[in-house]
Write an enzyme that holds these catalytic residues in place. Structure first.
Site, PDB file in Angstrom:
ATOM      1  N   CYS A   4      21.080  -3.049   4.325  1.00  0.00           N
ATOM      2  CA  CYS A   4      21.214  -1.629   4.012  1.00  0.00           C
ATOM      3  C   CYS A   4      19.942  -1.060   3.416  1.00  0.00           C
ATOM      4  CB  CYS A   4      22.353  -1.431   3.033  1.00  0.00           C
ATOM      5  SG  CYS A   4      23.865  -2.136   3.632  1.00  0.00           S
TER       6      CYS A   4
ATOM      7  N   TYR B 132       4.995  -8.226   1.632  1.00  0.00           N
ATOM      8  CA  TYR B 132       3.533  -8.299   1.784  1.00  0.00           C
ATOM      9  C   TYR B 132       2.997  -7.553   2.993  1.00  0.00           C
ATOM     10  CZ  TYR B 132       4.698 -12.619  -0.793  1.00  0.00           C
ATOM     11  OH  TYR B 132       5.209 -13.547  -1.658  1.00  0.00           O
TER      12      TYR B 132
ATOM     13  N   GLU C  55      -3.344 -29.485  -2.450  1.00  0.00           N
ATOM     14  CA  GLU C  55      -1.917 -29.109  -2.517  1.00  0.00           C
ATOM     15  C   GLU C  55      -1.521 -28.111  -1.428  1.00  0.00           C
ATOM     16  OE1 GLU C  55      -1.708 -27.391  -6.404  1.00  0.00           O
ATOM     17  OE2 GLU C  55      -1.602 -29.332  -7.385  1.00  0.00           O
ATOM     18  N   PRO C  56      -1.593 -28.493  -0.178  1.00  0.00           N
ATOM     19  CA  PRO C  56      -1.239 -27.533   0.879  1.00  0.00           C
ATOM     20  C   PRO C  56       0.259 -27.271   0.960  1.00  0.00           C
ATOM     21  CG  PRO C  56      -1.610 -29.698   1.827  1.00  0.00           C
ATOM     22  CD  PRO C  56      -1.955 -29.809   0.359  1.00  0.00           C
TER      23      PRO C  56
ATOM     24  N   GLY D 123      -3.701 -23.441  -0.577  1.00  0.00           N
ATOM     25  CA  GLY D 123      -4.151 -22.098  -0.214  1.00  0.00           C
ATOM     26  C   GLY D 123      -4.754 -21.905   1.152  1.00  0.00           C
TER      27      GLY D 123
ATOM     28  N   ARG E 214       1.681 -23.764   2.845  1.00  0.00           N
ATOM     29  CA  ARG E 214       1.782 -22.953   4.057  1.00  0.00           C
ATOM     30  C   ARG E 214       1.201 -23.667   5.293  1.00  0.00           C
ATOM     31  NH1 ARG E 214       1.601 -17.301   3.666  1.00  0.00           N
ATOM     32  NH2 ARG E 214       0.627 -17.627   1.634  1.00  0.00           N
TER      33      ARG E 214
END
Ligand code: LLP
Length: 453
Positions: free
Chosen positions: A382, A355, A311-312, A269, A314
């Protein structure tokens, strides 16, 4: 500390050049001969040779980030697993890098596990996650002989136990707990996370019940606890608060069941910088808050310090990656907006429409020039919502220019789609002046392969 949700001021031409954007570009990025280079490779030349749209990953940045986690967690405690969350970006080349950097791998589906198996990754270093692992996926875990399954519900525990018993094996499990600390990007909310599809809550005794079942069920070996409080987190105090809750629960488990909690996994996170206002915490500070925090809490409660895991996802790959596109047209709607249309879009980066994510962009072949205009980088799909970067300060664009969108290494390729039957871009890894395909660009044949006609 600036937060990721810091409102952005209305975009203006900001006169910044590629040099000013280096903090959000891969570590090896440099501006030479008026162009952007990454990993010693001229991105303009690369776009010409490999074609666009194209994901470019800088191996040096990935390895550096993994080693930062190893260094700054094990600096404080000897037994820490750095478990890379493959959902952020996964390919066979990536799996091999994770192995070489002495890290573990988090899989969240049978498909992700298949990559680990195919790459020959050491199975004892694999963790399987998911709130609804299918019976087939549970069997795949057992057959592969993975290290730990993070269990998420009672039915799954029963199924895993039965499947393990059938095979005459014992599977280590971590019980996923929702600590009641929900980290959003502003602050933490003490109760919100109880309403979560993930894990077992503490308040109604569900988490304790899950631990007792994990201890009792044949074929399962209760190894410890898991938590994950969110993603793109800037405020480290959310981790500190959750750790307090988890270690107090560890003591409760030990006194109520007599079983030691051997492992505490605090999830991933840690946030990253996507643009100038973002100032995320460093891996060094994360290591201190998390690892020292667990140690201190264990001392306070008089229990043994467990093996730990982080637990990285990103923060390992986001900055390592950029996406290169070619400008097809520049459409100026006087007094309203200029659309810079590129040869990709929401199929290779859904995060902007999903997001409202914001990215920095530059024109790779004009990297020395100031960003003198504001353009909206639009995709070729489209939908009007098919925007890659809304209101991006940019060098003056012309058809044929190579646009580079920064910090797209996480959750872009992994969330990509074939909308409009668009073929997915390939991924190249760059290092020491060389580039190689990690994932080749899809072809129409690839699209048609699964169609039974
Ligand atoms: N561990 C668990 C149990 C997770 O669920 C996740 C991410 C991670 C670790 C890695 O978190 P990270 O360090 O990458 O923040 N698609 C969203 C992100 C979803 C994250 C899901 N879980 C996005 O594009 O922002």
């Amino acid at each position: 500390m600036a937060r990721p949700s810091t409102p952005r001021p209305p975009a203006q031409p900001d006169q910044r050049t590629g040099h000013d954007l280096l903090p959000v570009l891969p570590m090896t990025a440099e501006i030479k001969d008026g162009r952007l280079w990454i990993g010693g490779v001229d991105t303009v030349e690369l776009a010409r040779e490999a074609g666009t749209a194209l994901y470019v990953m800088d191996e040096t940045t990935i390895r550096h980030q993994l080693s930062e986690y190893v260094k700054w967690t094990r600096y404080h405690w000897k037994d820490v697993d750095v478990v890379y969350a493959g959902k952020a970006f996964l390919s066979l080349a990536m799996v091999r890098i994770v192995e070489e950097e002495d890290c573990c791998l988090l899989c969240a589906s049978g498909g992700e596990l298949a990559y680990a198996v195919r790459a020959g990754f050491p199975m004892e270093r694999v963790q399987m996650h998911g709130n609804n692992k299918t019976p087939a996926e549970l069997a795949e875990c057992l057959d592969a002989g993975i290290g730990r399954v993070v269990v998420d519900n009672f039915e799954e525990m029963e199924r895993l136990s039965a499947l393990a018993a059938e095979r005459g094996v014992t599977q280590k499990v971590l019980v996923r707990v929702t600590p009641g600390v929900e980290a959003d990007t502003h602050d933490f909310i003490m109760t919100g996370a109880e309403d979560s599809k993930f894990g077992f809550g503490l308040n109604q005794g569900l988490a304790m019940e899950a631990v007792k079942r994990a201890v009792a069920l044949p074929g399962l070996e209760f190894d410890g606890l898991h938590m994950h409080i969110g993603s793109q987190i800037f405020a480290l105090h959310s981790y500190a608060r959750a750790i307090e809750v988890m270690v107090a629960f560890m003591r409760e488990i030990e006194s109520e069941t007599g079983h030691a909690v051997r492992m505490l996994d605090v999830g991933g996170g840690l946030g990253v910088a996507y643009g100038a206002p973002d100032e995320p915490s460093t891996v060094k500070d994360f290591g201190k808050v998390v690892v020292d925090g667990i140690k201190e809490e264990c001392e306070r409660h008089g229990i043994a310090v467990p093996r730990m895991a982080v637990e990285p996802g990103r923060s390992i790959v986001a900055r390592a990656g950029v996406t290169l596109y070619t400008v097809g047209s520049v459409k100026e709607i006087p007094g309203i907006r200029t659309y810079v249309a590129v040869d990709g879009g929401m199929s290779d980066n859904i995060r902007t429409s999903l997001y409202d994510a914001h990215y920095e962009a530059l024109i790779a072949n004009k990297a020395e020039q100031p960003r003198e205009m504001v353009g909206t980088i639009a995709g070729k799909h489209c939908e009007s919502g098919d925007i890659v970067v809304r209101d991006a300060p940019l060098q003056c664009p012309e058809p044929g220019d190579v646009v580079c969108v920064a910090a797209t290494g996480a959750y872009c390729q992994s969330m990509s789609s074939n909308y409009n039957k668009q073929v997915r871009p390939g991924v190249v890894f760059v290092r020491d002046g060389q580039w190689r395909w990690a994932v080749r660009r899809e072809t129409y044949e690839d699209l048609l392969r699964t169609d039974e006609g």
